[in-house]
Design a protein around this motif. Structure first.
Motif, PDB file in Angstrom:
ATOM      1  N   PRO A  60       0.813  -1.225   0.000  1.00 24.14           N
ATOM      2  CA  PRO A  60       0.000   0.000   0.000  1.00 24.14           C
ATOM      3  C   PRO A  60       0.847   1.277   0.000  1.00 24.14           C
ATOM      4  CG  PRO A  60      -0.799  -1.539   1.652  1.00 24.14           C
ATOM      5  CD  PRO A  60       0.492  -2.087   1.130  1.00 24.14           C
ATOM      6  N   LEU A  61       2.013   1.218   0.618  1.00 16.12           N
ATOM      7  CA  LEU A  61       2.894   2.388   0.666  1.00 16.12           C
ATOM      8  C   LEU A  61       3.407   2.752  -0.722  1.00 16.12           C
ATOM      9  CD1 LEU A  61       4.414   4.380   2.563  1.00 16.12           C
ATOM     10  CD2 LEU A  61       6.265   2.723   2.594  1.00 16.12           C
ATOM     11  N   PHE A  62       3.812   1.743  -1.505  1.00 15.62           N
ATOM     12  CA  PHE A  62       4.329   1.976  -2.845  1.00 15.62           C
ATOM     13  C   PHE A  62       3.235   1.917  -3.913  1.00 15.62           C
ATOM     14  CE2 PHE A  62       8.236   0.516  -0.712  1.00 15.62           C
ATOM     15  CZ  PHE A  62       9.077   1.551  -1.067  1.00 15.62           C
ATOM     16  N   GLY A  63       2.054   1.457  -3.540  1.00 14.93           N
ATOM     17  CA  GLY A  63       0.950   1.367  -4.479  1.00 14.93           C
ATOM     18  C   GLY A  63       1.158   0.312  -5.555  1.00 14.93           C
ATOM     19  N   THR A  64       1.738  -0.803  -5.182  1.00 13.75           N
ATOM     20  CA  THR A  64       2.022  -1.859  -6.145  1.00 13.75           C
ATOM     21  C   THR A  64       1.758  -3.216  -5.517  1.00 13.75           C
ATOM     22  OG1 THR A  64       3.692  -2.719  -7.658  1.00 13.75           O
ATOM     23  CG2 THR A  64       4.465  -2.021  -5.512  1.00 13.75           C
ATOM     24  N   GLY A  65       1.764  -4.230  -6.327  1.00 16.42           N
ATOM     25  CA  GLY A  65       1.607  -5.595  -5.852  1.00 16.42           C
ATOM     26  C   GLY A  65       2.970  -6.237  -5.649  1.00 16.42           C
ATOM     27  N   THR A  66       2.952  -7.559  -5.511  1.00 15.51           N
ATOM     28  CA  THR A  66       4.193  -8.311  -5.348  1.00 15.51           C
ATOM     29  C   THR A  66       4.187  -9.469  -6.334  1.00 15.51           C
ATOM     30  OG1 THR A  66       3.235  -9.791  -3.704  1.00 15.51           O
ATOM     31  CG2 THR A  66       4.278  -7.786  -2.869  1.00 15.51           C
ATOM     32  N   ILE A  67       5.213 -10.308  -6.257  1.00 14.50           N
ATOM     33  CA  ILE A  67       5.251 -11.469  -7.145  1.00 14.50           C
ATOM     34  C   ILE A  67       4.106 -12.419  -6.842  1.00 14.50           C
ATOM     35  CG2 ILE A  67       7.719 -11.294  -7.532  1.00 14.50           C
ATOM     36  CD1 ILE A  67       8.052 -13.721  -5.621  1.00 14.50           C
ATOM     37  N   ASN A  68       3.580 -12.381  -5.622  1.00 10.71           N
ATOM     38  CA  ASN A  68       2.471 -13.263  -5.253  1.00 10.71           C
ATOM     39  C   ASN A  68       1.156 -12.813  -5.862  1.00 10.71           C
ATOM     40  OD1 ASN A  68       4.265 -14.703  -3.759  1.00 10.71           O
ATOM     41  ND2 ASN A  68       3.720 -13.779  -1.830  1.00 10.71           N
ATOM     42  N   SER A  69       1.063 -11.545  -6.236  1.00 13.23           N
ATOM     43  CA  SER A  69      -0.162 -11.050  -6.860  1.00 13.23           C
ATOM     44  C   SER A  69       0.025 -10.867  -8.364  1.00 13.23           C
ATOM     45  CB  SER A  69      -0.588  -9.733  -6.215  1.00 13.23           C
ATOM     46  OG  SER A  69       0.412  -8.751  -6.390  1.00 13.23           O
ATOM     47  N   ASP A 124       2.349  -9.477 -10.076  1.00 11.56           N
ATOM     48  CA  ASP A 124       2.870  -8.180 -10.510  1.00 11.56           C
ATOM     49  C   ASP A 124       4.377  -8.327 -10.678  1.00 11.56           C
ATOM     50  OD1 ASP A 124       3.362  -5.571 -11.116  1.00 11.56           O
ATOM     51  OD2 ASP A 124       2.972  -4.801  -9.107  1.00 11.56           O
ATOM     52  N   PHE A 125       4.811  -8.599 -11.889  1.00  4.14           N
ATOM     53  CA  PHE A 125       6.227  -8.804 -12.152  1.00  4.14           C
ATOM     54  C   PHE A 125       6.882  -7.551 -12.709  1.00  4.14           C
ATOM     55  CE2 PHE A 125       4.671 -13.158 -12.033  1.00  4.14           C
ATOM     56  CZ  PHE A 125       5.570 -13.701 -11.139  1.00  4.14           C
ATOM     57  N   SER A 126       6.441  -6.385 -12.228  1.00  6.07           N
ATOM     58  CA  SER A 126       7.074  -5.130 -12.607  1.00  6.07           C
ATOM     59  C   SER A 126       8.274  -4.894 -11.696  1.00  6.07           C
ATOM     60  CB  SER A 126       6.074  -3.979 -12.462  1.00  6.07           C
ATOM     61  OG  SER A 126       5.686  -3.842 -11.112  1.00  6.07           O
ATOM     62  N   MET A 127       9.061  -3.888 -12.009  1.00 10.11           N
ATOM     63  CA  MET A 127      10.231  -3.579 -11.171  1.00 10.11           C
ATOM     64  C   MET A 127       9.800  -3.178  -9.765  1.00 10.11           C
ATOM     65  SD  MET A 127      12.916  -4.347 -12.673  1.00 10.11           S
ATOM     66  CE  MET A 127      14.157  -3.567 -11.667  1.00 10.11           C
ATOM     67  N   SER A 128       8.708  -2.415  -9.648  1.00  9.15           N
ATOM     68  CA  SER A 128       8.253  -2.022  -8.317  1.00  9.15           C
ATOM     69  C   SER A 128       7.734  -3.228  -7.542  1.00  9.15           C
ATOM     70  CB  SER A 128       7.181  -0.939  -8.422  1.00  9.15           C
ATOM     71  OG  SER A 128       6.078  -1.402  -9.161  1.00  9.15           O
ATOM     72  N   GLY A 129       7.086  -4.170  -8.210  1.00  3.93           N
ATOM     73  CA  GLY A 129       6.623  -5.390  -7.544  1.00  3.93           C
ATOM     74  C   GLY A 129       7.776  -6.246  -7.073  1.00  3.93           C
ATOM     75  N   LEU A 130       8.821  -6.335  -7.888  1.00  5.71           N
ATOM     76  CA  LEU A 130      10.011  -7.087  -7.485  1.00  5.71           C
ATOM     77  C   LEU A 130      10.727  -6.402  -6.331  1.00  5.71           C
ATOM     78  CD1 LEU A 130      11.409  -8.123 -10.977  1.00  5.71           C
ATOM     79  CD2 LEU A 130      10.310  -9.597  -9.291  1.00  5.71           C
ATOM     80  N   LEU A 131      10.771  -5.060  -6.344  1.00  6.48           N
ATOM     81  CA  LEU A 131      11.421  -4.319  -5.260  1.00  6.48           C
ATOM     82  C   LEU A 131      10.678  -4.515  -3.939  1.00  6.48           C
ATOM     83  CD1 LEU A 131      13.586  -2.284  -4.328  1.00  6.48           C
ATOM     84  CD2 LEU A 131      11.947  -0.488  -4.894  1.00  6.48           C
ATOM     85  N   VAL A 132       9.359  -4.441  -3.981  1.00  2.00           N
ATOM     86  CA  VAL A 132       8.561  -4.650  -2.762  1.00  2.00           C
ATOM     87  C   VAL A 132       8.748  -6.072  -2.250  1.00  2.00           C
ATOM     88  CG1 VAL A 132       6.183  -4.832  -1.919  1.00  2.00           C
ATOM     89  CG2 VAL A 132       6.887  -2.841  -3.221  1.00  2.00           C
ATOM     90  N   SER A 133       8.791  -7.041  -3.137  1.00  2.18           N
ATOM     91  CA  SER A 133       9.009  -8.436  -2.732  1.00  2.18           C
ATOM     92  C   SER A 133      10.390  -8.615  -2.118  1.00  2.18           C
ATOM     93  CB  SER A 133       8.846  -9.363  -3.933  1.00  2.18           C
ATOM     94  OG  SER A 133       7.556  -9.291  -4.445  1.00  2.18           O
ATOM     95  N   PHE A 134      11.397  -7.996  -2.715  1.00  2.00           N
ATOM     96  CA  PHE A 134      12.765  -8.067  -2.191  1.00  2.00           C
ATOM     97  C   PHE A 134      12.853  -7.412  -0.816  1.00  2.00           C
ATOM     98  CE2 PHE A 134      16.866  -5.837  -1.751  1.00  2.00           C
ATOM     99  CZ  PHE A 134      17.681  -6.935  -1.594  1.00  2.00           C
TER     100      PHE A 134
END
Length: 89
Positions: free
Chosen positions: A49-58, A60-70
């Motif tokens: 919610p802070l970055f407004g993106t999903g993760t690899i589990n949802s 979302d294989f974008s750079m922001s999704g990978l960053l949040v997952s990392f």
């Protein structure tokens, strides 16, 4: 097919997080995958919610999704280190 991608990307993210937190010598490949996937769940819950993106589990294989997952995997390892050793490292 998505499950296989979870395992591969989760393993890479868990491995990178363990390199950052200097716990790579203590964990093997399977634990890296677990840390990557569970860390992505944690990152999606805390940081998504802070970055407004999903993760690899949802899927979302974008750079922001990978960053949040990392970052979630790094936070997970920091919590484990804090509970196990009394310090983050």
């Amino acid at each position: 097919m998505t499950f296989i991608i979870w395992i591969i990307i989760g393993g890479i993210l868990g491995w990178l997080a363990s390199m950052v937190m200097k716990t790579d010598a203590q964990q093997g490949m399977i634990l890296n995958v677990v840390v990557g996937i569970v860390g992505a769940l944690l990152g999606g819950w805390l940081l998504g919610p802070l970055f407004g993106t999903g993760t690899i589990n949802s899927d979302d294989f974008s750079m922001s999704g990978l960053l949040v997952s990392f970052l979630g995997a790094v936070i997970l390892l920091a919590i484990v280190n804090l509970l196990r050793r009394g310090k983050v490292r």
